[in-house]
Design an enzyme around this catalytic site. Structure first.
Site, mmCIF file in Angstrom:
data_model
loop_
_atom_site.group_PDB
_atom_site.id
_atom_site.type_symbol
_atom_site.label_atom_id
_atom_site.label_comp_id
_atom_site.label_asym_id
_atom_site.label_seq_id
_atom_site.Cartn_x
_atom_site.Cartn_y
_atom_site.Cartn_z
ATOM 1 N N ASP A 285 0.851 -1.182 0.000
ATOM 2 C CA ASP A 285 0.000 0.000 0.000
ATOM 3 C C ASP A 285 0.894 1.241 0.000
ATOM 4 O O ASP A 285 1.960 1.245 0.621
ATOM 5 C CB ASP A 285 -0.881 -0.017 1.253
ATOM 6 C CG ASP A 285 -1.991 1.003 1.157
ATOM 7 O OD1 ASP A 285 -3.114 0.599 0.819
ATOM 8 O OD2 ASP A 285 -1.733 2.204 1.404
ATOM 9 N N TYR B 281 -12.879 13.397 -5.356
ATOM 10 C CA TYR B 281 -11.796 12.839 -6.184
ATOM 11 C C TYR B 281 -11.023 13.962 -6.889
ATOM 12 O O TYR B 281 -9.784 13.970 -6.909
ATOM 13 C CB TYR B 281 -12.398 11.879 -7.217
ATOM 14 C CG TYR B 281 -11.405 11.339 -8.206
ATOM 15 C CD1 TYR B 281 -10.482 10.369 -7.847
ATOM 16 C CD2 TYR B 281 -11.393 11.789 -9.531
ATOM 17 C CE1 TYR B 281 -9.570 9.863 -8.767
ATOM 18 C CE2 TYR B 281 -10.495 11.292 -10.457
ATOM 19 C CZ TYR B 281 -9.581 10.331 -10.068
ATOM 20 O OH TYR B 281 -8.685 9.835 -10.983
HETATM 21 C C1 UD2 Z 1 -13.047 11.270 -14.350
HETATM 22 C C2 UD2 Z 1 -12.038 12.203 -15.031
HETATM 23 C C3 UD2 Z 1 -10.957 11.373 -15.712
HETATM 24 C C4 UD2 Z 1 -10.313 10.384 -14.738
HETATM 25 C C5 UD2 Z 1 -11.429 9.512 -14.162
HETATM 26 C C6 UD2 Z 1 -10.926 8.485 -13.157
HETATM 27 C C7 UD2 Z 1 -13.472 14.076 -15.708
HETATM 28 C C8 UD2 Z 1 -13.993 14.872 -16.845
HETATM 29 N N1 UD2 Z 1 -12.713 13.024 -16.035
HETATM 30 O O1 UD2 Z 1 -13.694 10.554 -15.362
HETATM 31 O O2 UD2 Z 1 -9.970 12.249 -16.223
HETATM 32 O O3 UD2 Z 1 -9.607 11.041 -13.742
HETATM 33 O O4 UD2 Z 1 -12.396 10.350 -13.497
HETATM 34 O O5 UD2 Z 1 -11.978 7.734 -12.623
HETATM 35 O O6 UD2 Z 1 -13.707 14.383 -14.553
HETATM 36 N N2 UD2 Z 1 -21.509 7.054 -17.293
HETATM 37 C C9 UD2 Z 1 -22.738 6.597 -17.776
HETATM 38 N N3 UD2 Z 1 -23.090 5.307 -17.530
HETATM 39 C C10 UD2 Z 1 -22.272 4.444 -16.843
HETATM 40 C C11 UD2 Z 1 -21.020 4.919 -16.367
HETATM 41 C C12 UD2 Z 1 -20.676 6.236 -16.598
HETATM 42 O O7 UD2 Z 1 -23.491 7.339 -18.388
HETATM 43 O O8 UD2 Z 1 -22.672 3.276 -16.668
HETATM 44 C C13 UD2 Z 1 -21.138 8.455 -17.551
HETATM 45 C C14 UD2 Z 1 -20.734 9.232 -16.311
HETATM 46 O O9 UD2 Z 1 -21.868 9.716 -15.627
HETATM 47 C C15 UD2 Z 1 -19.868 10.325 -16.937
HETATM 48 C C16 UD2 Z 1 -19.218 9.640 -18.150
HETATM 49 O O10 UD2 Z 1 -19.982 8.457 -18.375
HETATM 50 O O11 UD2 Z 1 -20.702 11.385 -17.406
HETATM 51 C C17 UD2 Z 1 -17.783 9.248 -17.907
HETATM 52 O O12 UD2 Z 1 -17.729 8.578 -16.657
HETATM 53 P P1 UD2 Z 1 -16.412 7.807 -16.174
HETATM 54 O O13 UD2 Z 1 -16.705 7.270 -14.812
HETATM 55 O O14 UD2 Z 1 -15.950 6.870 -17.205
HETATM 56 O O15 UD2 Z 1 -15.305 8.937 -16.128
HETATM 57 P P2 UD2 Z 1 -15.289 10.433 -15.488
HETATM 58 O O16 UD2 Z 1 -15.725 11.401 -16.540
HETATM 59 O O17 UD2 Z 1 -15.923 10.463 -14.163
#
Ligand code: UD2
Length: 323
Positions: free
Chosen positions: A55, A143
């Protein structure tokens, strides 16, 4: 040849970096607490990697791991915006305390440079597109705060102790080996996995949410460039690592469905807490100063990614995919 320490080496990006460095003949050491990483990601290079299960908050362990290291590629983190919204304390401990412990150890071991996996989430609801590094961060989720805090720690360790550090703000990295087995997995991995299982994925929001999805090979090349860039252009600085193009969730859904021959229309649910609506990188700084070029494009990367999940399923070697 140099000696690299990859934190989070059994994770998706960490293991991709390890493959690239082993291919180039470098000495590769790695640590991972295996909370979200998976040693299967290193199966074919395991013999060439000095791995320790550890860790990042293990003070004496991390001190020992930093001895004799030239470059640290710090990928180890408890990723995910929604995970941090649900349990901010656990992700804080891992992401901030773990990074601080690593920085102290790296400083004491006189490591040449640390390259940090920062996040585009730092921009938060900053409305201007594309995002430039000089914009004021407006983090929305715990985060995002944690990732941004560690950028500041990296910069302060450079100013206070001379430990060279470079922050790479990753924009939604995707590709082979990305875990698909949890609600905290990246959207491309989750959509692919669900469609392969015959389940209809849910798009959170109206489907017009957009991201600068960046294929993992581009992130790997950015890390290697960040290690070797001259100190005066790279150290103590932040670089966007995206592509400069974005795609909506509707487009992503359609592209994966098209590759898999999946015909059902998506389900739509409420927007996710802590989410940013649009995210798009300006990559001018990384291009000019690091020589970074996102050579792997979205559709080509997506093709390789979906093919990889299909192959894993075929091999029935599905630890990454298992739920
Ligand atoms: C964030 C960061 C990325 C990285 C990542 C690590 C942003 C813009 N990007 O990604 O750089 O650090 O965190 O975890 O903050 N979604 C759906 N359905 C699902 C799952 C997700 O619609 O079943 C949507 C979600 O609500 C979001 C998009 O997909 O709008 C991307 O989600 P993600 O979890 O893949 O990544 P994100 O943008 O939180």
């Amino acid at each position: 040849m140099a000696r690299y320490l990859i934190t989070g080496i059994a994770g998706f990006i960490g293991s991709s970096l390890a493959h690239a460095l082993v291919d180039q003949g470098h000495e590769v050491c790695g640590i991972d607490n295996l909370s979200t990483g998976n040693l299967d990601n290193l199966a074919d290079i395991r013999h060439a990697v000095d791995f320790q299960e550890m860790d990042l908050q293990d003070v004496s362990g991390v001190q020992a791991a930093c001895e004799g290291i030239d470059y640290i590629l710090h990928q180890g983190a408890l990723a995910s915006v929604p995970r941090s919204v649900k349990d901010p304390l656990t992700s804080h401990e891992s992401n901030i305390n773990g990074t601080l412990n690593l920085l102290i150890a790296a400083r004491d071991a006189k490591v040449r440079r640390i390259v940090y996996a920062a996040s585009s989430s730092a921009y938060g609801d900053q409305p201007t597109q594309p995002k430039q590094e000089d914009m004021l961060p407006r983090p929305l989720s715990p985060y995002a705060v944690q990732k941004l805090t560690c950028e500041y720690y990296i910069q302060s360790f450079y100013r206070a102790y001379g430990l060279e550090g470079v922050c790479l703000r990753y924009f939604n990295i995707f590709g082979p080996r990305q875990a698909a087995d949890s609600p905290y997995s990246g959207v491309i991995a989750q959509f692919t996995f669900k469609m392969m299982a015959g389940e209809t994925p849910t798009i959170f929001g109206d489907g017009l949410t957009s991201r600068d999805f960046n294929y993992v090979d581009n992130a790997v090349s950015a890390n290697l460039l960040a290690c070797l860039a001259p100190s005066d252009v790279a150290t103590g600085r932040v670089f966007n690592i995206g592509t400069g193009k974005s795609h909506t969730l509707n487009e992503v859904y359609a592209a994966i469905a098209g590759q898999l021959g999946f015909t059902p229309k998506p389900n739509y649910g409420p927007p996710r807490e802590g989410d940013i609506k649009h995210s798009l990188a300006d990559i001018t700084r990384a291009s000019k100063e690091l020589g970074y070029q996102p050579r792997a494009h979205f559709h080509e990367g997506l093709k390789k990614t979906v093919a990889w999940y299909l192959e894993e399923k075929e091999k029935n070697q599905t630890p990454v995919l298992k739920r």
